[in-house]
Design a protein around this motif. Structure first.
Motif, short mmCIF file in Angstrom:
data_model
loop_
_atom_site.label_atom_id
_atom_site.label_comp_id
_atom_site.label_asym_id
_atom_site.label_seq_id
_atom_site.Cartn_x
_atom_site.Cartn_y
_atom_site.Cartn_z
N ARG A 224 45.28 11.26 8.99
CA ARG A 224 46.71 11.19 9.30
C ARG A 224 47.48 12.44 8.93
NH1 ARG A 224 50.30 6.07 7.33
NH2 ARG A 224 50.15 7.10 5.30
N ASN A 227 47.23 14.98 11.49
CA ASN A 227 47.63 14.58 12.84
C ASN A 227 46.42 14.65 13.79
OD1 ASN A 227 51.01 16.10 12.96
ND2 ASN A 227 50.12 14.57 11.61
N PHE A 248 51.58 11.35 13.09
CA PHE A 248 50.97 10.90 11.84
C PHE A 248 50.41 9.50 12.11
CE2 PHE A 248 52.26 14.05 8.60
CZ PHE A 248 53.08 14.85 9.38
N TRP A 270 58.23 11.54 4.64
CA TRP A 270 57.59 10.29 5.00
C TRP A 270 58.58 9.19 5.33
CZ3 TRP A 270 52.59 10.21 6.22
CH2 TRP A 270 51.79 11.26 5.75
#
Lengths: 346, 256
Positions: A224, A227, A248, A270
């Motif tokens: 993640r 990517n 992500f 995030w």
């Protein structure tokens, strides 16, 4: 004979219309359809009928569907770590109070009996249970691998079951290894890890068995933080990577010929609220980005960076695809939002 | 019949679920530029329009419509927003661009190097290349300092008419990245002695993001300037990393 139009009827009608007049300001705005190509959906944010008092949630992590059509969801709210919902979004029952890090959820049919594999990063283990929560087995940290100093470094996020019953565990919040056990918990293999190489992983958040080519089953792993979707054979050899810039990606979900992802965010931080969904075709090319930009490949096959366009989602964490191709989306860090349903548009 | 018509009217006028749009994507060749720079915007949603302003105002549906990359030849603050008939107006994205002196410094030196992982052969050139970093400190555009201040000397072969120094830095307090505690600019006086000519502090600039500090200079021509960008120091007591030093990340020092 025409219906009589009394003064009383007229008055009642006018009063009602007057009360509803404010809604008229939105008339003319169409119900939005998100996605591209053959994968387009209408969004229902109110599908789930859960009562937050009776069935509270914190983060909604992952979803699974049993053969009866019941939908299971992990949440890290220890008042009820597993919610079980019917197709109408009604909570049929709930269980689980000992899964503070309830994250990954995989349902697997083993000789006609369905089991759940719950990846719990706070318990540092994957716990196999029956559908009603009886614990069958626990898969702990790979002590014999030499890769971990102790259990606390092992923070599993996802599980995939191999064709031979092997249990592949993605340590997405720990050291980013993929750990393979046999069905009885004996360590067979360990690969991946954070080393910056093409075969390495960064935030190995999800894993899925891909049998779209039945003669060559492979493992799909979400790296993640990079990517990138990485593809390994069942022995752990890295085969190739599929860059997904701006995505992500959470765990891969294989359904039919497509792979579906909940994309947590398109850019840091995030908690940027910039998530969307991403759907790949049988060639692992992006064909639809519900809630995100139109996918575009240049002449060299490079994918333009994806990004959120419509703020349908904040942080989608998992997507479940039902047999009719409809989607259910669970979200992380979204204010306790219950899953959305997305109805596929022909 | 009336009841049916009434029912039909209500059904067609009930509002759809309302979603808003995200911000447009903005790319800029060079945030700090000498002649002109180009700004490209993107919002790949069918039927959407990007509207923008260059006067510091929030764009509305009457603002200029974006059709092709913009050529900008002066310092400007651009704001852009996406609009679509089926959605609520989008978030606003913005970028500030700065026209700098036509005479860049010919020589750049650092009194002490950045942290090891940022001490690349081109690290000094990065400070004056006009390119801005992203919000990601590891994108290669940023110089990171932990123990040392950024103490840079900038020299021109011929005296350059300058009126300001711009320092571009990153703030991400969760990642231990704090603004400069202080920025000081020194010029050499007639005797060659360093003289403080501008000073500012960054202690109030703790909101996360890329920041620009502009320090006006006394009008004049300069051949040597020393710019000291001081690190924050120890992380605050209420920070999870307390006891450690904060980091300073700078991607550009520009001159106007």
């Amino acid at each position: 004979m025409p219906e009589a139009f009394s003064r009383r009827t007229f008055s009642k009608t006018m009063i009602t219309l007057g009360a509803l007049a404010p809604l008229g300001r939105l008339s003319g705005r169409q119900e939005p359809v998100i996605g591209h190509g053959d994968y387009r959906y209408r969004v229902d944010t109110r599908w789930c009928r859960a009562d937050p008092v009776r069935h509270p949630v914190k983060d909604c992590h992952e979803l699974a569907l049993d053969r009866r059509g019941l939908l299971y969801m992990t949440t890290n709210d220890t008042r009820n770590n597993i919610l079980v919902m019917n197709k109408d979004g009604v909570v049929a029952h709930a269980w689980g109070t000992e899964y503070p890090g309830a994250h990954g959820l995989t349902l697997h049919d083993e000789n006609g009996t369905e089991f759940l594999y719950i990846a719990d990063y706070e318990r540092h283990a994957v716990i196999k249970t029956t559908l009603d929560g009886r614990v069958v087995r626990e898969f702990g940290w790979p002590a014999d691998s030499g890769k971990y100093p102790d259990a606390t470094a092992f923070k599993p996020t996802e599980t995939a079951i191999g064709p031979d019953g092997s249990v592949f565990i993605a340590d997405g919040y720990g050291r980013d290894f993929i750990v393979q056990y046999d069905a009885d918990g004996r360590l067979l293999n360990i690969f991946g890890g954070k080393d910056g190489t093409p075969s390495g992983l960064a935030n190995a958040h999800g894993i899925a068995l891909d049998t779209r080519d039945p003669d060559n089953p492979v493992l799909l792993v979400s790296s993640r933080a990079e990517n990138t979707l990485k593809i390994f054979d069942l022995a752990g050899k890295w085969l190739r990577s599929v860059p997904l810039p701006g995505a992500f990606i959470c765990r891969p979900v294989v359904q039919g010929k497509a792979v579906y992802f909940a994309v947590l965010i398109s850019r840091e931080p995030w908690d940027s609220g910039s998530g969307y969904l991403c759907i790949l075709d049988e060639n692992n090319r992006v064909v639809s980005v519900p809630g995100g930009s139109i996918p575009h490949y240049d002449g060299q096959g490079g994918l333009a960076t994806l990004y959120q366009t419509v703020k349908v989602f904040r942080h989608p964490h998992d997507v479940l695809v039902d047999p009719d191709g409809n989607l259910f989306v669970a979200q992380w860090n979204a204010g306790g939002i219950y899953p959305y349903r997305l109805t596929r548009v022909p | 019949m009336l009841r049916f018509l009434f029912f039909l009217m209500i059904c067609t006028r009930l509002p759809a679920q309302e979603f808003s749009l995200a911000a447009p994507q903005i790319q800029c060749e060079q945030v700090f530029f000498r002649g002109a720079t180009r700004i490209k915007m993107d919002f790949a949603l069918e039927g959407a329009r990007i509207r923008y302003t260059l006067n510091g105002r929030e764009p509305d549906e009457q603002a200029r419509r974006y059709r092709k990359p913009l050529r900008i030849d002066r310092s400007a603050q651009l704001y852009a927003r996406a609009f679509h008939p089926d959605y609520l107006p989008g978030e606003t994205a913005g970028i500030a661009v700065y026209r700098t002196s036509k005479l860049p410094p010919e020589q750049v030196r650092l009194a002490a190097p950045p942290a090891e992982e940022y001490n690349t052969p081109d690290c000094m050139a990065k400070l004056v290349d006009g390119r801005a970093g992203t919000g990601k400190f590891s994108d290669g555009a940023w110089l990171g300092f932990s123990k040392n201040d950024l103490d840079g000397s900038f020299q021109w072969r011929k005296p350059a008419p300058l009126r300001a120094v711009l320092v571009s830095f990153l703030v991400n307090t969760r990642s231990w990245i704090y603004p400069p505690s202080v920025v000081e600019v020194y010029a050499a006086d007639a005797d060659g002695q360093p003289r403080l000519i501008a000073r500012d502090t960054g202690t109030a600039m703790t909101e996360n993001g890329r920041k620009i500090m502009t320090l006006p200079l006394p009008p004049g021509r300069y051949r040597n300037l020393r710019v000291v960008v001081g690190t924050w120091g120890a992380l605050p007591d209420d920070h999870p990393g307390k006891g450690n030093s904060a980091w300073l990340f700078v991607d550009e020092i520009a001159f106007q």
